[in-house]
Write an enzyme that holds these catalytic residues in place. Sequence first.
Site, PDB file in Angstrom:
ATOM      1  CG  ASP A  12      -0.725  -0.404   2.974  1.00 42.64           C
ATOM      2  OD1 ASP A  12       0.522  -0.580   2.456  1.00 42.64           O
ATOM      3  OD2 ASP A  12      -0.896  -0.440   3.196  1.00 42.64           O
ATOM      4  CG  HIS A  13       2.783   2.467   3.410  1.00 40.06           C
ATOM      5  ND1 HIS A  13       1.721   1.929   4.201  1.00 40.06           N
ATOM      6  CD2 HIS A  13       3.031   3.300   4.429  1.00 40.06           C
ATOM      7  CE1 HIS A  13       1.522   2.367   4.448  1.00 40.06           C
ATOM      8  NE2 HIS A  13       2.469   3.391   5.345  1.00 40.06           N
TER       9      HIS A  13
ATOM     10  CG  ASP B  69       1.798   1.891   9.088  1.00 41.79           C
ATOM     11  OD1 ASP B  69       2.496   2.353   7.836  1.00 41.79           O
ATOM     12  OD2 ASP B  69       1.055   2.530   9.697  1.00 41.79           O
TER      13      ASP B  69
ATOM     14  NE  ARG C  82       1.862  10.277  12.532  1.00 40.46           N
ATOM     15  CZ  ARG C  82       2.286   9.217  12.718  1.00 40.46           C
ATOM     16  NH1 ARG C  82       3.239   8.576  11.452  1.00 40.46           N
ATOM     17  NH2 ARG C  82       1.864   8.373  14.000  1.00 40.46           N
TER      18      ARG C  82
ATOM     19  CB  SER D 133      12.191   5.020  14.492  1.00 32.99           C
ATOM     20  OG  SER D 133      13.062   5.019  14.011  1.00 32.99           O
TER      21      SER D 133
ATOM     22  NE  ARG E  73      14.417   5.117  10.471  1.00 29.68           N
ATOM     23  CZ  ARG E  73      14.636   6.345  10.298  1.00 29.68           C
ATOM     24  NH1 ARG E  73      15.220   6.922  10.479  1.00 29.68           N
ATOM     25  NH2 ARG E  73      13.618   7.179  11.079  1.00 29.68           N
TER      26      ARG E  73
HETATM   27  S1  SF4 Z   1      -2.605   6.702   7.921  1.00 29.92           S
HETATM   28 FE1  SF4 Z   1      -0.271   5.587   7.549  1.00 29.92          FE
HETATM   29  S2  SF4 Z   1      -1.185   3.338   6.461  1.00 29.92           S
HETATM   30 FE2  SF4 Z   1      -3.356   4.449   6.306  1.00 29.92          FE
HETATM   31  S3  SF4 Z   1      -3.485   5.305   5.096  1.00 29.92           S
HETATM   32 FE3  SF4 Z   1      -2.267   6.738   5.962  1.00 29.92          FE
HETATM   33  S4  SF4 Z   1      -0.015   6.131   5.552  1.00 29.92           S
HETATM   34 FE4  SF4 Z   1      -0.938   5.030   5.081  1.00 29.92          FE
END
Ligand code: SF4
Length: 753
Positions: A95-96, A160, A448, A643, A645
């Site tokens: 997805d990313h 994630d 975000r 993080s 990471r």
């Molecule tokens: S919050 Fe993270 S997983 Fe959900 S759509 Fe946005 S980037 Fe993708």
Amino acid sequence: MIFDFEVIKTFYGELAGKISVIRQTLGHPLTVSEKILYSHLYEKSGNKTFRRGIDYVDFAPDRVAMQDATAQMALLQFMMAGKDQTSVPASVHCDHLIMAKEGATADMKTAVYTNKEVYDFLSSVCNKYDIGFWKPGAGIIHQIILENYAFPGGMMIGTDSHTPNAGGLGMIAIGVGGADAVDVMTGMGWELKLPKLVGIKLTGKLNGWTSPKDIILKVAGLLTVSGGTGCVVEYFGDGAESISCTGKATICNMGAEIGATCSIFSFDDAMSRYLIATGRKEVSDLATANRDHLTSDPEVLAEPKKYYDTFIEINLSELEPYINGPFTPDLATPISQMKIAAKKNNWPEDVEVGLIGSCTNSSYEDISRAASVARDAMRLKLKTKSEFKITPGSEQIRFIAERDGFLDTFTKIGGEIFANACGPCIGQWDRKGAEKNLVNTVIHSFNRNFAKRTDGNPNTYAFVASPEVVTAIAISGKLTFNPLTDTLLNTDGKEVKFSEPAGMELPPRGFGNIDSGFQKPDKSGGKSEIKIAADSDRLQILEPFNEWDGKDFRGLPLLIKAKGKCTTDHISMAGFWLKYRGHLQNISNNYMIGAVNFFNEKTNLILNQNSGQYDTVPSVARAYKESGLGSVVIGEENFGEGSSREHAAMEPRYLNVKAVIVKSFARIHETNLKKQGVLTLTFSDKADYNKIQETDKIDIVDLNQMAPGKQVKVVLNHSDGKSETITANHSYNEAQIEWFKAGSALNLIRKLK
Ligand code: SF4
């Protein structure tokens, strides 16, 4: 089909017995989080009371989820463990990496072409190790998890940060780094500091323009971006029960924006309805039979202040829609106050683009409510002033939104449908003109909104609101438009006002049978071939690190003495380097390039003791490695904060850094280094940091006597021929000393197999 139903059945079969033991052990009424956390203790954790916010506890989650960007290194590491399959069910979601630019069809074609080698690799690893693989276009990780895998009372980790979305289905779901995923997939305990508990009681009922999104927007304003750190946020009360399952997921998803470990709702009828609608009646039946174990005890609900570390109450009947931002998700402005706030802060009022969807807000309820606003706009003869984009969370959602006419409605008001992927929510939006860095405003229903997050332009003022409010504002073209009170001029020149949005919790015609984009593992008994092109610069098979040869470290040149703050970003930078996440050799070219060299106060410029020349950190480390030398890194306080990471720990190991000696470590980074076989030490006298000279050769001795709690001797051989001996502490337990000896934790797992 219900995925991993046997695992779920076993879990519910054992739950009552486990809860009874937990009750006896803790000796007080239990919140739902306590029930779930304690029922997932790793076998070696033992039955005892752990202290919230203090004790580190090993857990045994039920499953692991990974998105395509973070899955690469996690799976490369897992492959080294020598296992035939993962210890718990796992899934990978593409997805990313999909860039939103010209609409779903064109963007999917480009993504499949550009990311082919990554997708082929992930798909082949999933086939080999019996991991669920969701192809590009199937949808966004958290939406897919909610629709297919989450179950009340379960515990999962995901690579994630918005993994907590599954709290909407009553699951403790926590976002982690790749190293944690490897721990769980290889059957190790997964360590977490026992979270504190925030209780949020919801009373009343949402109405009119207010939606679940407004609850978390308000909570973000109350608790700020760090207010939930180290906590599980539990929602309860009549108000909580009145919210749909997907609405609950929206709230839990965005709980990441207050820093919460995760958020959760107790099992209720809304969850049961969602499970049944998504083809999981059997799971709903099992959860219903265990209902008492999947909700907080009545004593907790009656006197919440007694049982939660923090308690908040919100009356949903009085809640108004919020718009949060710009540049931070906790700057919460009630919609009625936006005119004043925008003027006072000089926020650009004209909205260029409204975006809805993402894994946060693309449920049937969200889409149907936003579509009702769009339909109303057509009825009222309104013309959309801003651009309008829609990102469906999954193929399942896209299919029903198309079938039920919502996508057509959006297109009619000028909307453009992007691929079922993260796209603009993670900056994967190739927005026309963004490179000009013009000041502008966008509003979206994602989570975000930090600078550059949406389109890479630092001057984009991004605001967050519910999908219905975003739709109304995109139609009006103004950030300050309040659909509850304001009117708009239509194409006939008449003043008109929106009706309240109306939507449906679940699709009346069901979710339908579609090709969901799931690839069933072929279970070929480990015979499948893992596909990595020999000349790939994005992926590289990992070679196991060498075992410790049993000898002391002698004459290790100092690589870098880092001055001041040294976070995981200083150690392994993000941005441009993220494309090398699956290629250790290439990503190691960013090792410590952000750290400040104590001796010249410059970044990425250090002395090569062999040549006498100054060069970049990775070049010098490689030069030492090629001449058969290890090296030592020195740092100050809280080294490796940031993080989780794992690259920040793998890179020094790859570059033959033998030890990192610092004043203090950030705990996760220290553990990650230990897992990779790098010796982690702290100065027993912090002032010894000052004794390290640029041309030092360092000995670390008596390593074969290393034992928990026993100090280690470090000899600093200065270039003037003098030497000084200092002592260093370490925090290795017996098991971790075995990791060091084996060369890495994964080497040990492979050996013990
Ligand atoms: S919050 Fe993270 S997983 Fe959900 S759509 Fe946005 S980037 Fe993708």
